[in-house]
Design a protein around this motif. Structure first.
Motif, PDB file in Angstrom:
ATOM      1  N   ASP A  11       0.837  -1.201   0.000  1.00  0.00           N
ATOM      2  CA  ASP A  11       0.000   0.000   0.000  1.00  0.00           C
ATOM      3  C   ASP A  11       0.870   1.248   0.000  1.00  0.00           C
ATOM      4  N   GLN A  12       1.456   1.562  -1.161  1.00  0.00           N
ATOM      5  CA  GLN A  12       2.289   2.759  -1.250  1.00  0.00           C
ATOM      6  C   GLN A  12       1.498   4.031  -0.993  1.00  0.00           C
ATOM      7  N   ARG A  13       0.203   3.976  -1.221  1.00  0.00           N
ATOM      8  CA  ARG A  13      -0.621   5.176  -1.059  1.00  0.00           C
ATOM      9  C   ARG A  13      -0.998   5.440   0.394  1.00  0.00           C
ATOM     10  N   GLU A  14      -0.663   4.543   1.302  1.00  0.00           N
ATOM     11  CA  GLU A  14      -0.888   4.725   2.732  1.00  0.00           C
ATOM     12  C   GLU A  14      -2.362   4.911   3.085  1.00  0.00           C
ATOM     13  N   GLN A  15      -3.196   4.115   2.479  1.00  0.00           N
ATOM     14  CA  GLN A  15      -4.632   4.237   2.721  1.00  0.00           C
ATOM     15  C   GLN A  15      -5.172   3.155   3.658  1.00  0.00           C
ATOM     16  N   ALA A  16      -4.460   2.029   3.767  1.00  0.00           N
ATOM     17  CA  ALA A  16      -4.937   0.917   4.589  1.00  0.00           C
ATOM     18  C   ALA A  16      -4.196   0.912   5.919  1.00  0.00           C
ATOM     19  N   ASP A  17      -4.854   1.381   6.965  1.00  0.00           N
ATOM     20  CA  ASP A  17      -4.240   1.436   8.290  1.00  0.00           C
ATOM     21  C   ASP A  17      -4.252   0.041   8.912  1.00  0.00           C
ATOM     22  N   ARG A  18      -3.045  -0.501   9.141  1.00  0.00           N
ATOM     23  CA  ARG A  18      -2.935  -1.851   9.684  1.00  0.00           C
ATOM     24  C   ARG A  18      -2.746  -1.847  11.207  1.00  0.00           C
ATOM     25  N   ALA A  19      -2.839  -0.689  11.807  1.00  0.00           N
ATOM     26  CA  ALA A  19      -2.626  -0.601  13.252  1.00  0.00           C
ATOM     27  C   ALA A  19      -3.534  -1.540  14.043  1.00  0.00           C
TER      28      ALA A  19
END
Length: 482
Positions: A447-455
């Motif tokens: 996810d290069q776009r940093e849209q999927a927060d895996r926290a």
């Protein structure tokens, strides 16, 4: 260490494998025996994985370190721009190594330059806390060792041509921090023809640039002037000394003025002289077409400098480095990254980066290793045979063993801090906290776009990376009260 970082390192080590030498080859440039990404977004047919070529010898190289100003990660055609043509930089990439996961030391101009010149996090020094420097009260302390001063002590001739932006006269100047020569501007931006800064003062100097030195009057387009100066320096007889040239263009930084836009220049100058300090920011000007024109002019200018290098007979023994000082502004093409200059999202800190050294590096290679500005300081010092000052330990990792012998990079974190934001990258994972104060975790390989927060899915990893960020942050100077 997270499992995903370990597997990524193994994949990178298998996929790379180098560009140049081991053993005797390393000894030829004074290297010790030892010396550390996400999927590639845009693969060109000429590129191949990074791999090492053993037993190639070379002398210490000249170093031509070129910075663009506010150039976005994908603003080159070799990085995927569909509408911007950069044939000269594309050729440089074909002849060397193109990095897909390379980062600036910070998200704005002067902190990144501090990280390059010192090899340390900007927050190690008072001047590095300014984001960016806008007054005369702070700058790069002349007593602090720099890339230039350390290489000069190791026998290099040193020069800086172009944008300094690490402090103002009378207390701060490149010639007080290790560069033998300086020709350029002190501020963060200037109008390309008049050379006026936002304060209305003329900002083009040459020589030692001490207080009282004469300003250098030349009202031609600034990029042309810098290109000519660089050509002259490269073709000069330096005797037996290798040289370091920091060539810092202001292109494509605002104001949005291309070569030939003299009417637009005159209007901005009129507004500056009328006391409109914001006129230089040019918030009511520019366009994608104008920005494209400026980037293509930067590419053409770099092509002229590289041609001068070739004609001088020094091409084989010169390490050429190209990057941007931070992410792009509003007209940049950053897809698929999020964010822009001043942000610690990928679009604010990931930058195009190309390295060529014909004597030691094979061309047409691509590297996905995460690297950032302080790494290049450590790398160039090692390749140039200079020793860092132990009183000022480097925060970067030398890439000499990786580049020259195909060694795997050791596990490490890349750290960033700006007012209101924090970020840390470890392998394919990135910890990020924006101005909303919410901790996020993203997998950049997916996810290069940093849209999927895996926290929520990786609470232990989030806590580990957050703790690592805070441990480094404790070592840095606090920001002054706003």
């Amino acid at each position: 260490m997270s499992p995903s970082f370990s597997s990524h390192s193994k994949l990178s080590r298998r996929a790379f494998g180098g560009a140049v030498g081991a053993g005797a080859a390393a000894a030829a440039v004074g290297l010790p025996a030892g010396a550390a990404g996400a999927a590639e977004p845009h693969r060109s047919t000429y590129e191949r994985p990074f791999s090492a070529v053993p037993h190639r010898r070379a002398k210490r190289p000249n170093i031509l370190f070129i910075l663009g100003d506010d150039l976005g990660w994908a603003d080159l055609s070799s990085y995927g721009a569909p509408h911007i043509k950069t044939p000269h930089l594309d050729r440089l990439a074909r002849q060397g190594v193109r990095f897909t996961d390379a980062y600036a030391g910070s998200a704005t101009c002067s902190p990144t330059r501090f990280s390059l010149y010192t090899g340390r996090f900007p927050g190690r020094t008072k001047g590095g806390l300014a984001e960016p420097i806008a007054d005369t009260s702070v700058g790069l302390d002349p007593t602090h060792p720099t890339l230039a001063s350390l290489l000069r002590d190791a026998g290099y001739a040193t020069a800086l041509i172009g944008k300094w932006h690490c402090g103002y006269l009378p207390d701060y100047s490149p010639t007080r921090s290790g560069w033998d020569e300086f020709f350029g501007n002190f501020g963060g931006a200037l109008e390309y023809y008049s050379k006026l800064g936002s304060d209305g003062k003329y900002d083009l100097y040459q020589g030692q640039a001490r207080e009282g030195d004469a300003e250098y009057k030349d009202l031609r387009y600034y990029t042309r002037i810098l290109t000519e100066r660089a050509d002259e320096y490269i073709q000069r007889d330096h005797g037996d000394r290798p040289w370091l040239l920091n060539l810092n263009f202001t292109t494509p930084h605002w104001p949005w003025i291309a070569d030939g836009d003299e009417e637009e220049s005159a209007e901005i100058v009129r507004r500056i002289k009328a006391g409109q300090r914001a006129a230089l920011w040019h918030q009511d000007g520019g366009s994608v077409a104008k920005y494209t024109q400026m980037v293509q002019d930067l590419d053409r200018s770099i092509g002229e400098v590289l041609l001068a290098l070739k004609r001088s007979g020094q091409e084989r023994d010169t390490l050429v480095f190209f990057a941007s000082d931070n992410g792009g502004e509003r007209f940049s093409y950053n897809w698929p990254l999020s964010g822009n200059k001043a942000s610690l999202q990928e679009g604010g800190i990931r930058v195009p980066t190309i390295v060529r050294w014909p004597a030691r590096l094979d061309g047409g290679q691509v590297s996905h290793e995460p690297v950032f500005t302080p790494d290049w300081t450590a790398t160039l010092l090692e390749i140039g045979g200079a020793r860092p000052d132990p009183a000022y330990p480097l925060d970067g990792t030398s890439l000499a063993g990786y580049l020259l012998k195909g060694e795997a990079l050791a596990e490490r974190d890349l750290f960033w801090r700006v007012r209101g934001e924090r970020a840390l990258r470890r392998g394919e994972w990135k910890y990020y906290q924006g101005k909303d104060g919410v901790d996020q975790l993203v997998n950049l390989a997916q996810d290069q776009r940093e849209q999927a927060d895996r926290a929520p899915d990786e609470p232990r990893l989030l806590a580990e990376l957050k703790a690592a960020w805070e441990k480094t942050n404790e070592q840095l100077l606090p920001y002054p009260a706003a």
